[in-house]
Design an enzyme around this catalytic site. Structure first.
Site, mmCIF file in Angstrom:
data_model
loop_
_atom_site.group_PDB
_atom_site.id
_atom_site.type_symbol
_atom_site.label_atom_id
_atom_site.label_comp_id
_atom_site.label_asym_id
_atom_site.label_seq_id
_atom_site.Cartn_x
_atom_site.Cartn_y
_atom_site.Cartn_z
ATOM 1 N N GLU A 36 3.508 -7.432 12.042
ATOM 2 C CA GLU A 36 3.053 -7.220 10.664
ATOM 3 C C GLU A 36 4.250 -7.021 9.724
ATOM 4 O OE1 GLU A 36 0.589 -3.746 10.351
ATOM 5 O OE2 GLU A 36 -0.029 -4.167 8.286
ATOM 6 N N ASP A 57 0.763 -1.245 0.000
ATOM 7 C CA ASP A 57 0.000 0.000 0.000
ATOM 8 C C ASP A 57 0.796 1.299 0.000
ATOM 9 O OD1 ASP A 57 -1.716 -2.074 0.461
ATOM 10 O OD2 ASP A 57 -2.891 -1.052 1.983
HETATM 11 C C1 9YW Z 1 -4.491 -0.553 5.622
HETATM 12 C C2 9YW Z 1 -4.480 -6.163 6.094
HETATM 13 C C3 9YW Z 1 -3.878 -5.187 5.107
HETATM 14 C C4 9YW Z 1 -3.087 -5.887 3.989
HETATM 15 C C5 9YW Z 1 -2.337 -4.872 3.135
HETATM 16 C C6 9YW Z 1 -1.505 -3.987 4.038
HETATM 17 C C7 9YW Z 1 -2.380 -3.322 5.094
HETATM 18 C C8 9YW Z 1 -4.443 -1.977 5.226
HETATM 19 O O1 9YW Z 1 -3.040 -4.306 5.843
HETATM 20 O O2 9YW Z 1 -3.292 -2.433 4.497
HETATM 21 O O3 9YW Z 1 -5.486 -0.128 6.218
HETATM 22 O O4 9YW Z 1 -3.537 0.173 5.405
HETATM 23 O O5 9YW Z 1 -0.807 -3.019 3.297
HETATM 24 O O6 9YW Z 1 -1.548 -5.540 2.187
HETATM 25 O O7 9YW Z 1 -3.932 -6.647 3.212
HETATM 26 O O8 9YW Z 1 -3.492 -6.953 6.634
#
Ligand code: 9YW
Length: 433
Positions: free
Chosen positions: A400, A168
């Site tokens: 994480e 992200d």
């Molecule tokens: C956010 C849930 C998610 C992942 C993504 C990660 C993060 C969510 O968390 O994004 O709200 O920023 O970047 O890959 O799916 O674990």
């Protein structure tokens, strides 16, 4: 390690919410698409019914056009922003009538996850029966991608938001933010109440994220309109690799199930075209790695990230490409003072070892790379990838993301972001077994 495996099982059981898993408590209280798939791989090792239920619930939220959303909001909670009232994905006529969700997707892991469940299963017949009961939904999801997300019919699909990439907050997106000037929105962040702000994106970065969604909403999440108007339109090597890996799994699984020649034929066409396109358009011969392509502004984004090496996972590179790519990986990311594999080029000035996708090690990316290296004959580096992954978890716990710099791990405080994080636990179990 066996004790740690018990801890990993406890993390998964704790994050299990009757029919799906949350990535972690507080920070991410709903079901996320690619998390769900990877979590199911962990469950498959000790509780197949939960693994199956996880996938069933995910596919239950599929839209009638085959789209699978990135977040499924199973509960009402105000601890997450932006929630369902912001996303309003029901503006799309095909959206789920049963579940609230976002109107964006994530790397389509479901196809290869089904094959992983089969690999892990001790009762292959029963697992194949389960796969047969829902494989057509996954096929429909691939059909959605190739018919709605490939406007120039190249065999490559686009993502229209950084949250679709899964990576992200990658520095790659900085190039896109430079082309945009979104309004200064007023909103209340929730992530920074759970996690140190220095590990999360900035307010200005969030303005960009929200602006892209505003444009999608103004157009009722219509794919054609998004392709025409979204300021973010990117062909991502990780996303396309995951789709191609899942295509291959569907071909293999349909082959085992039998009587699905038409679908196999179509999947093979997507597969051939997609593989050729990744190798011609997303491979940068000068850098010796795969890169992202900015479809909106028609230009390659020439940065090296851990996504750059993931085509190994779907066996896309030729032997020469693979060799060159692994040399680049070891040269830039393989410093013995650092754990494999930083999420962004440690030699770049955009590298930040603590900040969300701008440098830290992520367990899911390491897992893709471990299998990719192994499959392509790089056994020694695969071994290091696995050992590094297990060691950072052993030293810090199921975080994480993790600091790649070894010196930071001395006091066991080099894990960042969410704690007791599901995919870190799930993939740890898979790597151990
Ligand atoms: C956010 C849930 C998610 C992942 C993504 C990660 C993060 C969510 O968390 O994004 O709200 O920023 O970047 O890959 O799916 O674990």
């Amino acid at each position: 390690m066996k004790d740690l495996q018990q801890n990993a099982i406890a993390v998964l059981n704790k994050n299990w919410k009757d029919k799906f898993s949350i990535p972690c408590d507080k920070l991410y209280p709903f079901q996320w698409f690619w998390d769900s798939g990877l979590i199911a791989i962990g469950f498959a090792h000790f509780d197949m019914p939960k693994a199956e239920k996880e996938i069933e619930t995910l596919l239950d939220a599929q839209w009638s056009n085959g789209f699978i959303p990135h977040i499924i909001f199973h509960t009402d909670t105000d601890t997450y922003f932006p929630g369902p009232d912001f996303h309003r994905s029901n503006l799309h006529p095909d959206s789920s009538k049963k579940f609230k969700s976002t109107g964006m997707t994530q790397p389509p892991v479901t196809g290869f996850v089904l094959q992983d469940l089969y690999r892990i299963s001790k009762d292959k017949k029963a697992t194949l029966g389960f796969i047969e009961s829902l494989i057509d939904k996954v096929y429909k999801n691939h059909e959605y991608f190739y018919t709605q997300r490939d406007p120039q019919n190249e065999g490559l699909v686009y993502i229209y938001h950084n949250w679709e990439s899964g990576t992200d907050n990658s520095p790659i997106w900085d190039d896109i933010w430079d082309t945009m000037n979104p309004p200064d929105y007023t909103f209340e962040r929730r992530d920074t109440t759970h996690v140190d702000a220095s590990e999360r994106p900035s307010k200005r970065e969030y303005d960009h994220y929200l602006h892209i969604i505003e444009i999608a909403k103004q157009n009722n999440y219509n794919d054609e309109k998004i392709a025409e108007l979204s300021p973010f339109l990117v062909q991502d090597p990780l996303f396309n690799t995951v789709l191609l890996k899942s295509n291959q799994s569907l071909i293999d699984l349909y082959g085992m199930i039998g009587n699905n020649e038409d679908k196999i034929e179509q999947l093979k066409k997507w597969q051939e075209k997609g593989t050729a396109a990744v190798n011609s358009k997303l491979y940068d011969a000068e850098l010796g790695v795969y890169i992202h392509y900015d479809l909106r502004n028609e230009k390659p984004l020439r940065h090296i990230s851990s996504s750059s090496f993931t085509p190994l996972f779907a066996n896309l590179p030729s032997e020469t490409q693979a060799k060159k790519m692994v040399d680049v990986m070891m040269e830039k990311f393989g410093n013995p003072d650092q754990y494999l594999c930083a999420s962004f080029d440690p030699t770049s000035d955009r590298f930040n070892p603590k900040k969300y996708w701008r440098g830290p090690v992520w367990i899911n990316l390491n897992w893709f790379l471990y299998y990719g290296l192994q499959q392509n004959g790089f056994k020694d580096i695969a071994k290091r990838m696995k050992q590094d992954t297990l060691e950072i978890i052993k030293k810090n716990g199921f975080y994480e993301y993790f600091d790649p710099r070894k010196e930071e791990h001395k006091n066991g405080k080099a894990g960042y972001g969410g704690y007791n994080f599901s995919w870190s636990a799930a993939l740890f179990i898979d790597l151990l077994n």
